[in-house]
Write an enzyme that holds these catalytic residues in place. Structure first.
Site, PDB file in Angstrom:
ATOM      1  N   GLU A 150       0.827  -1.203   0.000  1.00 36.05           N
ATOM      2  CA  GLU A 150       0.000   0.000   0.000  1.00 36.05           C
ATOM      3  C   GLU A 150       0.863   1.255   0.000  1.00 36.05           C
ATOM      4  O   GLU A 150       1.431   1.633   1.038  1.00 36.05           O
ATOM      5  CB  GLU A 150      -0.940   0.015   1.205  1.00 36.05           C
ATOM      6  CG  GLU A 150      -1.883   1.214   1.136  1.00 36.05           C
ATOM      7  CD  GLU A 150      -2.905   1.257   2.255  1.00 36.05           C
ATOM      8  OE1 GLU A 150      -3.046   0.280   2.978  1.00 36.05           O
ATOM      9  OE2 GLU A 150      -3.548   2.314   2.380  1.00 36.05           O
TER      10      GLU A 150
ATOM     11  N   HIS B 212      -2.280   9.907  -1.458  1.00 36.45           N
ATOM     12  CA  HIS B 212      -2.493   8.664  -2.213  1.00 36.45           C
ATOM     13  C   HIS B 212      -2.196   8.864  -3.685  1.00 36.45           C
ATOM     14  O   HIS B 212      -1.645   8.003  -4.346  1.00 36.45           O
ATOM     15  CB  HIS B 212      -3.913   8.137  -2.009  1.00 36.45           C
ATOM     16  CG  HIS B 212      -4.017   7.223  -0.833  1.00 36.45           C
ATOM     17  ND1 HIS B 212      -3.664   5.910  -0.898  1.00 36.45           N
ATOM     18  CD2 HIS B 212      -4.379   7.456   0.447  1.00 36.45           C
ATOM     19  CE1 HIS B 212      -3.829   5.348   0.298  1.00 36.45           C
ATOM     20  NE2 HIS B 212      -4.265   6.279   1.129  1.00 36.45           N
TER      21      HIS B 212
ATOM     22  N   LYS C 208      -8.844 -15.293  15.551  1.00 40.04           N
ATOM     23  CA  LYS C 208      -8.975 -14.856  14.154  1.00 40.04           C
ATOM     24  C   LYS C 208     -10.396 -14.473  13.741  1.00 40.04           C
ATOM     25  O   LYS C 208     -10.765 -14.607  12.575  1.00 40.04           O
ATOM     26  CB  LYS C 208      -8.407 -15.925  13.208  1.00 40.04           C
ATOM     27  CG  LYS C 208      -6.951 -16.233  13.497  1.00 40.04           C
ATOM     28  CD  LYS C 208      -6.373 -17.330  12.640  1.00 40.04           C
ATOM     29  CE  LYS C 208      -4.915 -17.558  13.017  1.00 40.04           C
ATOM     30  NZ  LYS C 208      -4.310 -18.688  12.334  1.00 40.04           N
TER      31      LYS C 208
ATOM     32  N   ASP D 245       1.350 -14.247  12.699  1.00 39.01           N
ATOM     33  CA  ASP D 245       0.247 -14.914  12.005  1.00 39.01           C
ATOM     34  C   ASP D 245      -0.693 -13.822  11.481  1.00 39.01           C
ATOM     35  O   ASP D 245      -1.456 -13.222  12.238  1.00 39.01           O
ATOM     36  CB  ASP D 245      -0.483 -15.841  12.986  1.00 39.01           C
ATOM     37  CG  ASP D 245      -1.485 -16.743  12.279  1.00 39.01           C
ATOM     38  OD1 ASP D 245      -2.003 -16.334  11.218  1.00 39.01           O
ATOM     39  OD2 ASP D 245      -1.747 -17.843  12.782  1.00 39.01           O
TER      40      ASP D 245
END
Ligand code: ADP
Length: 424
Positions: free
Chosen positions: A115, A416, A245, A320
């Site tokens: 990104e 951006h 998760k 993770d």
């Protein structure tokens, strides 16, 4: 039968390789069925070639790597075909006052992302923290949780089970901790509903994230103790009351992994010069966006973008990455301190983290941990991961402040355009 000769087909290694690739490409052999004697590198190359033939994709880059593929194929990734390359950059120096990071250390933070603008923005946040004298960070070691689910016949058996658990906690602890000198059972929190019982085990796992260690320990306790002694059957080792998760209120309220607090006081000078904003604007955008916007949307992340810094930090350091889902829970606070300064803070109740185990031992990930000065010491288990958590907390605060400030000055789209998608 006499006269019949047993013909053993002698084939060269090249022919065997070709035949394997053909069989894989035609679907006659599965990707995990390559004979064991092939080294991991060769197995990956064979799979790539077969996959290329099967799909028509040109696989030129996945095979370029320097990591220990025997270890990666054995511990991290089955059916390995190579690596995915994600650019990694660095921000800093980051200044923070923690219990495991000194206020005079210059910390440089590797972040892996695709990104554009993320590192530039977080780096500006680092400067704001430096100019403000550094962030203050504290971490609670909440512990890793695993909650198996049990089936009882009803209320009476449920009550008997819970009584038995309470009466036998010492023995449960002994068995749970028997498998590793790094594991300590901290709590068993029960929850009953209908004919179902959850036992939410909470462990300190030293420098490890602890999910494997906790799961193995729970399995041992259930098989050796709870089932034979109570006659109550465990339906699943994970009953989703853990909660791993998935975003969950219980994790928000009770915490999971590390609970991280980071704060900084920003005066008029830092707000204006570095972040191009003001106390008033920052407080307002925090209130209307992070608080009201999140409340109206039913969001559990009362923050601008914890997940951005988390994902980049997790990728770089071998965490993770699926646990970014939980890590993104949390609340950012910005309040006035005097007329022109603010005290800004982040609160992250649910951050599973590891300094050892999982993906942390992979080549580039362990280099990233070395940049951060994170190195487990068996004599002080848990200290290295607490250092990692403190650095993460300050990194998230830096990224959060920079984005909030950019929103107040309508800088976001411009950044951006300049640094990301708009640049071709
Ligand atoms: P996890 O349980 O976090 O999912 P692993 O299955 O990779 O991760 O386990 C971590 C392993 O590292 C365990 O076998 C544990 O005994 C070992 N270990 C070595 N040093 C430490 C340490 N300082 N803290 C925690 N675990 C350690």
């Amino acid at each position: 039968m006499t006269g019949m000769v047993n013909v053993v087909r002698e084939i060269s290694p090249e022919t065997e390789r070709e035949e394997l690739i053909d069989a894989l490409a035609l679907g006659h052999l599965r990707f995990h069925q390559i004979p064991e004697h092939y080294p991991a590198r060769e197995k990956a190359a064979i799979r790539r070639e077969a996959l290329g033939r099967r799909t028509g994709a040109r696989l030129e880059h996945m095979g370029h790597y320097s990591l220990d593929d025997e270890r990666a194929a054995a511990q991290n990734c089955e059916n390995m075909i190579g690596v995915t390359q994600v650019p990694v950059g660095v921000i800093g120096p980051l200044r923070l006052h923690g219990e495991h990071v000194r206020g005079d250390e210059d910390v440089y933070v590797p972040l892996a992302t695709t990104e554009g603008a993320l590192l530039a923005s977080a780096n500006r946040g680092c400067r704001a923290l430096r100019d403000a004298g550094g962030a203050t960070v504290r971490v609670d070691n909440v512990g890793m949780t695993r909650a198996p689910v049990f089936r009882t016949s009803g209320i009476v058996q449920t009550r008997e089970l819970l009584r038995w658990i309470a009466d036998n906690e010492e023995e449960i602890r002994r068995r749970a901790e028997a498998g590793s000198r790094f594991l300590r059972l901290l709590e068993i929190k029960p929850q009953a509903i209908g004919t179902t019982v959850f036992l939410r085990f909470r462990f300190d796992a030293g420098d490890a994230m602890g999910m494997n260690m906790a799961t193995i320990a729970c399995d041992r306790v259930i098989r050796e103790l709870i089932e034979p002694e109570t006659g109550v059957e465990c339906v699943a080792l994970s009953g989703n009351y853990c909660v791993d998760k998935k975003p969950a209120a219980i994790n928000f309220i009770e915490g999971r992994g590390k609970r991280i607090f980071a704060e900084v006081v920003l005066d008029k000078h830092v707000l204006g010069k570095c972040l191009k904003t003001s106390a008033r604007s920052l407080v307002e955008v925090q209130y209307r966006k992070n608080l009201l916007g999140s409340a109206m949307a039913g969001s559990m992340g009362f923050n601008a973008h914890y997940a951005n810094m988390l994902a980049a930090f997790f990728l770089a350091t071998g965490q993770d990455v699926a646990q970014v889902v939980e890590g993104s829970l949390g609340i950012t606070c910005v309040e006035l301190r005097g007329p022109e300064s603010v005290v800004a803070s982040i609160y992250m109740p649910d951050v599973p983290l590891a300094a050892i185990g999982g993906g942390t031992g992979l080549a580039t990930q362990s280099e990233a941990l070395a940049i951060l000065g994170v190195e487990p010491d068996p004599e002080r288990p848990g200290a290295a991961v607490m250092r990692l958590a403190e650095i993460l907390g300050a990194t998230v605060l830096a990224g959060e402040l920079s984005l909030l400030a950019a929103l107040t000055s309508r800088d976001l789209a411009r950044a951006h355009e300049r640094l990301g998608r708009g640049r071709r």
